[in-house]
Design an enzyme around this catalytic site. Structure first.
Site, PDB file in Angstrom:
ATOM      1  N   HIS A  27       2.074  -3.871  10.150  1.00  0.00           N
ATOM      2  CA  HIS A  27       1.321  -2.707   9.032  1.00  0.00           C
ATOM      3  C   HIS A  27       1.277  -2.907   7.709  1.00  0.00           C
ATOM      4  O   HIS A  27       2.374  -2.270   7.188  1.00  0.00           O
ATOM      5  CB  HIS A  27       1.973  -1.205   9.675  1.00  0.00           C
ATOM      6  CG  HIS A  27       1.336   0.002   9.095  1.00  0.00           C
ATOM      7  ND1 HIS A  27       0.597   0.940   9.981  1.00  0.00           N
ATOM      8  CD2 HIS A  27       0.682   0.250   7.901  1.00  0.00           C
ATOM      9  CE1 HIS A  27       0.390   2.004   8.883  1.00  0.00           C
ATOM     10  NE2 HIS A  27       0.016   1.434   7.954  1.00  0.00           N
ATOM     11  N   HIS A  29      -1.332  -3.403   4.281  1.00  0.00           N
ATOM     12  CA  HIS A  29      -2.821  -3.471   3.936  1.00  0.00           C
ATOM     13  C   HIS A  29      -3.014  -4.290   3.049  1.00  0.00           C
ATOM     14  O   HIS A  29      -2.226  -4.861   2.269  1.00  0.00           O
ATOM     15  CB  HIS A  29      -3.208  -1.880   3.291  1.00  0.00           C
ATOM     16  CG  HIS A  29      -3.078  -0.693   4.235  1.00  0.00           C
ATOM     17  ND1 HIS A  29      -4.134  -0.347   4.928  1.00  0.00           N
ATOM     18  CD2 HIS A  29      -1.976  -0.085   4.706  1.00  0.00           C
ATOM     19  CE1 HIS A  29      -3.724   0.813   5.779  1.00  0.00           C
ATOM     20  NE2 HIS A  29      -2.468   0.789   5.720  1.00  0.00           N
ATOM     21  N   ARG A  82     -14.128  -8.024  -6.363  1.00  0.00           N
ATOM     22  CA  ARG A  82     -15.582  -8.022  -6.623  1.00  0.00           C
ATOM     23  C   ARG A  82     -16.570  -9.119  -6.095  1.00  0.00           C
ATOM     24  O   ARG A  82     -17.624  -9.017  -5.941  1.00  0.00           O
ATOM     25  CB  ARG A  82     -16.089  -7.809  -7.979  1.00  0.00           C
ATOM     26  CG  ARG A  82     -15.332  -6.773  -8.848  1.00  0.00           C
ATOM     27  CD  ARG A  82     -15.736  -6.605 -10.513  1.00  0.00           C
ATOM     28  NE  ARG A  82     -14.738  -5.538 -11.036  1.00  0.00           N
ATOM     29  CZ  ARG A  82     -14.984  -5.473 -12.284  1.00  0.00           C
ATOM     30  NH1 ARG A  82     -15.642  -6.171 -12.951  1.00  0.00           N
ATOM     31  NH2 ARG A  82     -14.124  -4.709 -12.862  1.00  0.00           N
ATOM     32  N   ASP A 149     -10.004  -1.615   9.370  1.00  0.00           N
ATOM     33  CA  ASP A 149      -9.854  -0.005   9.517  1.00  0.00           C
ATOM     34  C   ASP A 149     -10.849   0.707   8.900  1.00  0.00           C
ATOM     35  O   ASP A 149     -11.503   0.145   8.089  1.00  0.00           O
ATOM     36  CB  ASP A 149      -8.471   0.194   9.260  1.00  0.00           C
ATOM     37  CG  ASP A 149      -8.441   0.445   7.883  1.00  0.00           C
ATOM     38  OD1 ASP A 149      -9.120  -0.239   6.971  1.00  0.00           O
ATOM     39  OD2 ASP A 149      -7.516   1.346   7.416  1.00  0.00           O
ATOM     40  N   GLY A 183      -6.517   6.200   5.586  1.00  0.00           N
ATOM     41  CA  GLY A 183      -6.918   7.162   4.700  1.00  0.00           C
ATOM     42  C   GLY A 183      -6.131   8.454   4.850  1.00  0.00           C
ATOM     43  O   GLY A 183      -5.410   8.327   5.854  1.00  0.00           O
ATOM     44  N   HIS A 210      -3.764   5.137  12.249  1.00  0.00           N
ATOM     45  CA  HIS A 210      -2.704   5.884  11.723  1.00  0.00           C
ATOM     46  C   HIS A 210      -2.952   7.125  12.220  1.00  0.00           C
ATOM     47  O   HIS A 210      -3.950   7.862  12.617  1.00  0.00           O
ATOM     48  CB  HIS A 210      -3.167   6.168  10.177  1.00  0.00           C
ATOM     49  CG  HIS A 210      -2.896   4.699   9.217  1.00  0.00           C
ATOM     50  ND1 HIS A 210      -3.536   3.531   9.351  1.00  0.00           N
ATOM     51  CD2 HIS A 210      -1.903   4.500   8.146  1.00  0.00           C
ATOM     52  CE1 HIS A 210      -3.380   2.565   8.669  1.00  0.00           C
ATOM     53  NE2 HIS A 210      -2.403   3.195   7.763  1.00  0.00           N
ATOM     54  N   GLU A 213       1.197  10.661  10.152  1.00  0.00           N
ATOM     55  CA  GLU A 213       1.955  10.651   8.869  1.00  0.00           C
ATOM     56  C   GLU A 213       2.157  11.792   8.036  1.00  0.00           C
ATOM     57  O   GLU A 213       3.060  11.965   7.556  1.00  0.00           O
ATOM     58  CB  GLU A 213       0.986   9.253   8.223  1.00  0.00           C
ATOM     59  CG  GLU A 213       1.684   8.816   6.680  1.00  0.00           C
ATOM     60  CD  GLU A 213       0.798   8.178   6.077  1.00  0.00           C
ATOM     61  OE1 GLU A 213      -0.392   7.828   6.435  1.00  0.00           O
ATOM     62  OE2 GLU A 213       1.163   7.437   5.109  1.00  0.00           O
ATOM     63  N   ASP A 291       3.418  -1.348   4.924  1.00  0.00           N
ATOM     64  CA  ASP A 291       2.037  -0.513   4.361  1.00  0.00           C
ATOM     65  C   ASP A 291       1.710  -1.227   3.003  1.00  0.00           C
ATOM     66  O   ASP A 291       0.676  -1.906   3.301  1.00  0.00           O
ATOM     67  CB  ASP A 291       2.689   0.822   4.226  1.00  0.00           C
ATOM     68  CG  ASP A 291       1.629   1.767   4.411  1.00  0.00           C
ATOM     69  OD1 ASP A 291       0.547   1.361   4.980  1.00  0.00           O
ATOM     70  OD2 ASP A 291       1.886   3.085   4.208  1.00  0.00           O
TER      71      ASP A 291
HETATM   72 ZN   LIG Z   1      -1.038   2.254   6.374  1.00  0.00          ZN
END
Ligand SMILES: [Zn+2]
Length: 353
Positions: A27, A29, A82, A149, A183, A210, A213, A291
């Site tokens: 997990h 990102h 970008r 995700d 999110g 997720h 949380e 995370d």
């Molecule tokens: Zn997360």
């Protein structure tokens, strides 16, 4: 926000063991893994950005006052991604940071919608992450896999676009294994995403949203029943529902626990109040993850140190925890066996007189 770093309270020899222990990371990102080193490289490529280029100034920049501030900083880093070359650089450098922590296998949560919405060509995006994945495996020996995700706050348009990118054979990358939902949870009910998860699962992807949380255990139930979750991102509030804990334990549905993140986002007040011990006592398969590590002033090794303290683990206990991460990975049995054996061999050698 570094006052919650506790690894200084863990004995030095145990920290050294953790630093060398082979691990899996389930997990973490993609953009949230951009360390000050990586962000400074990206900011230098885009001098019009307000993000500082000096790594020391970036440490201050990454000090959050609250969750809203965290989101603001996070989005300013998103704005640095970008071009396909930015994507490749970020991905490859994240892999380098993982490899330095002896991460052998990582499932990186990627939010392709954030990039395609900003005008990055979808095929160029996929080529960039795949190129970085192959280079990372060749150069560092770290195997990367993707979880695409849905950014929940961006609504059903984002869900549709993410599902298309994850299921269209002409676009989806070879390294994609799972489908997630991130999110905010408050105001973003899980059940509305069921049709998208159904399509992703039908296309062979594993479900890993997720849930629980920042909301209660019902969100975790929704993730299980509506989104057919095979692992749960965080699942922190599961501790408030003994029936849910029993269900997770019985069905071997792992929780992706990220202790420092839970403090940084105020999902849990203090580390000592973190329910990780209740999860373990209920027989739930607990995995340790990081995370958005640089943004929360942590890394995977520190999360293992936190877990060692909260669960009172020695080297063998930590090795078992690392094997949980391998067990819960969306990796084939041979791949799992290889990393578990490496963990055992390393641990025996470390503890040999
Ligand atoms: Zn997360």
């Amino acid at each position: 926000m570094t006052d919650h770093l506790v690894d200084a309270r863990v004995p030095r020899d145990l920290r050294a063991f953790i630093a060398s222990l082979p691990k899996a990371e389930l997990h973490v990102h993609h953009v949230g893994s951009a360390s000050p080193r990586i962000v400074s490289e990206l900011a230098a490529r885009h001098p019009d950005s307000k993000v500082p280029t000096d790594p020391e100034a970036l440490v201050d920049y990454f000090t959050f006052t609250d969750f809203a501030h965290f989101i603001e900083v996070y989005l300013s880093v998103v704005d640095l991604i970008r071009t396909p070359e930015d994507v490749r650089l970020l991905t490859f450098e994240v892999a380098r940071d993982l490899a330095r922590q002896q991460v052998r296998y990582a499932e990186l949560t990627v939010t392709p919608f954030s990039s395609t919405r900003r005008g990055i060509d979808e095929r160029a995006f996929m080529d960039a992450i795949e190129d970085a994945r192959k280079a990372a495996e060749a150069d560092f020996g770290t195997v990367l896999r993707w979880c695409f995700d849905i950014p929940g706050e961006a609504g059903l348009e984002a869900a549709e676009e993410t599902t298309r990118l994850a299921t269209d054979d002409r676009v989806r990358p070879e390294g994609l294994v799972s489908f997630g939902l991130g999110g905010p949870e408050i105001g973003v009910p899980r059940p509305q995403f069921k049709p998208y998860f159904d399509r992703a699962i039908a296309a062979g992807l594993r479900s890993v949203p997720h849930a629980g949380e920042t909301t209660g255990p019902q969100t975790v139930w929704d993730a299980l029943t509506e989104l057919r979750a095979e692992r749960i991102g965080h699942g922190t509030s599961s501790a408030r529902d003994p029936k849910l804990l029993a269900h997770l334990a019985e069905h071997r549905i792992a929780l992706e626990v990220c202790p420092t993140s839970n403090i940084a986002t105020r999902a849990v007040r203090t580390l000592d109040e973190h329910p990780i011990k209740e999860f373990v006592e209920a027989g739930v398969l607990v995995t340790i993850n990081s995370d958005d590590p640089p943004m929360f002033g942590t890394d995977l090794n520190n999360e293992y140190a936190v877990a060692a303290r909260l669960l009172d683990l020695d080297e063998r206990g930590l090795a078992e925890l690392a094997k949980n991460g391998v067990e819960a990975a969306f990796l084939d049995e041979a791949g799992k066996a290889r990393i578990k054996e490496e963990i055992d061999t390393f641990t025996s050698a470390w503890l040999a007189p």
